[in-house]
Design an enzyme around this catalytic site. Structure first.
Site, mmCIF file in Angstrom:
data_model
loop_
_atom_site.group_PDB
_atom_site.id
_atom_site.type_symbol
_atom_site.label_atom_id
_atom_site.label_comp_id
_atom_site.label_asym_id
_atom_site.label_seq_id
_atom_site.Cartn_x
_atom_site.Cartn_y
_atom_site.Cartn_z
ATOM 1 N N CYS A 206 0.802 -1.227 0.000
ATOM 2 C CA CYS A 206 0.000 0.000 0.000
ATOM 3 C C CYS A 206 0.832 1.273 0.000
ATOM 4 O O CYS A 206 0.296 2.358 -0.222
ATOM 5 C CB CYS A 206 -0.931 -0.002 1.221
ATOM 6 S SG CYS A 206 -2.107 -1.377 1.240
ATOM 7 N N HIS A 283 12.364 1.011 5.314
ATOM 8 C CA HIS A 283 12.127 -0.406 5.019
ATOM 9 C C HIS A 283 12.619 -1.248 6.199
ATOM 10 O O HIS A 283 13.799 -1.262 6.509
ATOM 11 C CB HIS A 283 12.878 -0.802 3.737
ATOM 12 C CG HIS A 283 12.339 -2.028 3.076
ATOM 13 N ND1 HIS A 283 12.076 -3.189 3.750
ATOM 14 C CD2 HIS A 283 12.005 -2.266 1.781
ATOM 15 C CE1 HIS A 283 11.608 -4.099 2.909
ATOM 16 N NE2 HIS A 283 11.549 -3.567 1.700
ATOM 17 N N HIS A 368 -1.783 19.931 6.433
ATOM 18 C CA HIS A 368 -2.684 18.865 6.001
ATOM 19 C C HIS A 368 -1.983 17.516 6.109
ATOM 20 O O HIS A 368 -0.790 17.398 5.800
ATOM 21 C CB HIS A 368 -3.153 19.093 4.561
ATOM 22 C CG HIS A 368 -3.731 20.450 4.319
ATOM 23 N ND1 HIS A 368 -4.972 20.823 4.792
ATOM 24 C CD2 HIS A 368 -3.223 21.536 3.673
ATOM 25 C CE1 HIS A 368 -5.210 22.079 4.434
ATOM 26 N NE2 HIS A 368 -4.171 22.533 3.757
ATOM 27 N N HIS A 372 -2.662 7.043 5.178
ATOM 28 C CA HIS A 372 -3.140 5.865 4.451
ATOM 29 C C HIS A 372 -4.339 5.231 5.151
ATOM 30 O O HIS A 372 -4.316 4.983 6.360
ATOM 31 C CB HIS A 372 -1.996 4.852 4.345
ATOM 32 C CG HIS A 372 -2.429 3.480 3.961
ATOM 33 N ND1 HIS A 372 -3.140 3.222 2.812
ATOM 34 C CD2 HIS A 372 -2.258 2.288 4.570
ATOM 35 C CE1 HIS A 372 -3.377 1.918 2.731
ATOM 36 N NE2 HIS A 372 -2.865 1.334 3.784
ATOM 37 N N ASN A 405 -10.409 1.065 1.957
ATOM 38 C CA ASN A 405 -8.958 1.044 1.792
ATOM 39 C C ASN A 405 -8.651 0.814 0.309
ATOM 40 O O ASN A 405 -8.761 -0.308 -0.192
ATOM 41 C CB ASN A 405 -8.349 -0.072 2.645
ATOM 42 C CG ASN A 405 -6.833 -0.138 2.515
ATOM 43 O OD1 ASN A 405 -6.231 0.571 1.732
ATOM 44 N ND2 ASN A 405 -6.206 -1.010 3.303
#
Length: 452
Positions: A206, A283, A368, A372, A405
Site C-alpha cells: 500500500c 524499510h 494537512h 493511508h 482502503n
C-alpha cells in the site's frame, strides 16, 4: 530559472578562465602583477581574483549539482460506477452464499465490517460481486482496465495533455501483475510513443504510491524536459479470500476499488498545484517479524489470500518512528528539533527511563495530513502517536468511510477530499504517509503553489 542561471554562469566562467589563460600566455598577467606590486595593491588584487574565481566556481557547482524541483500539475481519483457500491448488508448477504465460509467466519467478517470505519458506498469489482465469484485472469484484467483507463481518461481530459505527450509512465499495483504488464496495457490502449519510458512496480504494498513518486522524481532529474504520469492502483478480483483463517479474512472487509493518476513534470511551474519537497522511505524488511506481518500465502486448504499478523500495528508503529526520525530534521521548526534533541540526550546519555520520549508537534510542520486508509485502527493509532487533533485526521477518516482502503491510491483520495471540503492555501504543506508490506513506511511532502 535554473536552466537560465546555468546558461549564464557557465559561459561567464568559461570566458573568465579563457581570459586568464590568454593573459598568462601573453605575459599580460605578469605585467599586471608587477604593476600591482609597484603600487602596493598586490594583496588586494590577489584577494579580488581569488574571491571572484571562488564565487563563480561555487555558483556553477551549486546550479549543476542541486536537486531540481518537481511539480505536480494535477491528479485525479477514479470513481467506480454506482452499480458496484457494496453496503454492509450486501456484503453480509453475499458472504452467506459462499459455502466455504463457516458460521464463525461470517460472524467475524460482520464484526470487522462494523468496526472498519468503511461506509455503505465503497466499491467492489464485478468478479467479486457475482455468484459464484469469478477470479479468472479475464475478470481481473477487466477490473484493471476499468480503473486504469477510467483514471487516465479523466487525467487527459482534466489536464489537456495527449497520450503521445507522455514521456515517462509508472504504474504500481501490488497483487495483479500479468504479462504483458499493466504499463504495457496502457501503452497499447492509448497508442503511446515507442520511446515512452515505462515502469511497473509490483508486490510493494500500500505504500508503493510514494515509491512511484520518488522514482518519478529521480527520473525527472535525468530527463528534465519530460512529462511523467504515475498511476497507482490495486486489484481485488484474484485476491478475494474464501477460507476461514481469520487473519486472512480481514482484507476482504477492508480493500475496495480505487486508482489515481498523477501528472508530474519539472516544467510549467506557473500552472502547477504542488511542489514536491521531500520523499522519505523506511524499510524494516530485515526484521523477520516485520517481513511476515503482511504476507500473501495459502491456508491449510490451499486458499490464497493476504495474511495480516497480529503484530502488524506494533510493526507499523516502529516503522513510523523510524520514518519520522528521518523526516523530522527536514520539516520541523528548529524549536521542535531542539526539544527533541534534549529529550533524547536526557533519556539516552543520562539514562533517565522515567522521562517519556518527546513527540514533536508535526502540526507545526504541516497544515494537512493524508494518512493511508489502512483501517480506522491505523488512523487512530497515528493520531495517538503523533498527538494530532481530530480535525487533522478527519479527511483520512472521511475518505476511509466513503471509499474504503484503496491501497496505494488512498493518499490521493484524501488529498482530493482536503481540496474539496477544507481547501488548500498557497504555501500549505501536505504530508502523505503510507504503510505497506515488507514492511515499509513511506512519506511524501508537498507544498501548495496556489490557493484552490
Amino acid at each position: 530559472v535554473d536552466n537560465l542561471l546555468t546558461l549564464l554562469l557557465i559561459p561567464l566562467a568559461s570566458v573568465f578562465g579563457m581570459e586568464l589563460y590568454v593573459m598568462l600566455v601573453t605575459g599580460e598577467l605578469k605585467r599586471v602583477w608587477l604593476s600591482a606590486a609597484a603600487t602596493n595593491v598586490q594583496f588586494n588584487l590577489v584577494t579580488l581574483v581569488a574571491s571572484v574565481t571562488l564565487l563563480v566556481t561555487l555558483g556553477v557547482a551549486y546550479i549543476i549539482t542541486r536537486r531540481k524541483p518537481v511539480y505536480l500539475l494535477d491528479f485525479v481519483c477514479y470513481k467506480a460506477p454506482d452499480r458496484l457500491k457494496s453496503s454492509h448488508e450486501w456484503f453480509n448477504q453475499h458472504s452467506a452464499k459462499v459455502p466455504t465460509f463457516s458460521e464463525q467466519s461470517l460472524e467475524f467478517q460482520s464484526k470487522i465490517m462494523d468496526r472498519s470505519g468503511i461506509g455503505n458506498e465503497a466499491y467492489l469489482p464485478d468478479g467479486v460481486r457475482q455468484y459464484p465469484a469469478d477470479k479468472s485472469m479475464a475478470s481481473a484484467r477487466a477490473e484493471a482496465e476499468m480503473v486504469m483507463f477510467g483514471a487516465m481518461d479523466m487525467l487527459f481530459a482534466q489536464t489537456g495533455i495527449k497520450p503521445r505527450d507522455v514521456d515517462i509512465l509508472i504504474v504500481n499495483c501490488s497483487l495483479f501483475n500479468p504479462t504483458p504488464s499493466l504499463s504495457a496495457m496502457l501503452v497499447n490502449h492509448y497508442k503511446m510513443r515507442s520511446d515512452c519510458l515505462t515502469y511497473n512496480l509490483a508486490g510493494m504494498g500500500c505504500s508503493a504510491g510514494v515509491i512511484a513518486i520518488q522514482l518519478a522524481k529521480e527520473l525527472l532529474q535525468v530527463y528534465p524536459r519530460s512529462r511523467c504520469v504515475v498511476l497507482s492502483t490495486e486489484n481485488i478480483t484474484q485476491n478475494w479470500y474464501f477460507g476461514n483463517d481469520r487473519s486472512m479474512l480481514i482484507p476482504n472487509c477492508l480493500f475496495r476499488i480505487g486508482g489515481a493518476a498523477i501528472y508530474l513534470t519539472r516544467r510549467d511551474r506557473w500552472r502547477a498545484k504542488y511542489e514536491l519537497l521531500h520523499t522519505v522511505r523506511t524499510h524494516k524488511g530485515a526484521n523477520d517479524q516485520a517481513f511476515h506481518c503482511v504476507y500473501q500465502m495459502e491456508d491449510e486448504l490451499g486458499n490464497v489470500g493476504i495474511k495480516l499478523a497480529k503484530e502488524l500495528m506494533a510493526v507499523a508503529g516502529e516503522a513510523l518512528k523510524a520514518n519520522i526520525t528521518q523526516l523530522g530534521p527536514l520539516v520541523l521548526p528548529v524549536s521542535e528539533q531542539i526539544l527533541f534533541f534534549f529529550n533524547l540526550v536526557v533519556r539516552k546519555v543520562f539514562r533517565n527511563k522515567k522521562l517519556r520520549p518527546y513527540i514533536p508537534d508535526f502540526g507545526r510542520a504541516f497544515e494537512h495530513f493524508c494518512i493511508h486508509t489502512g483501517g480506522k485502527g491505523v488512523i487512530d493509532e497515528i493520531e495517538r502517536q503523533l498527538k494530532l487533533g481530530p480535525e487533522l485526521t478527519k479527511p483520512s477518516k472521511d475518505t476511509l468511510q466513503r471509499f474504503g482502503n484503496t491501497s496505494s491510491s488512498s493518499i490521493w483520495y484524501i488529498l482530493a477530499n482536503i481540496e474539496t471540503f477544507r481547501g488548500v492555501r498557497r504555501g500549505d504543506r501536505v504530508w502523505q504517509i503510507a504503510f505497506g508490506s515488507g514492511f515499509k513506511c513511506n512519506s511524501a511532502v508537498w507544498r501548495a503553489l496556489r490557493t484552490f
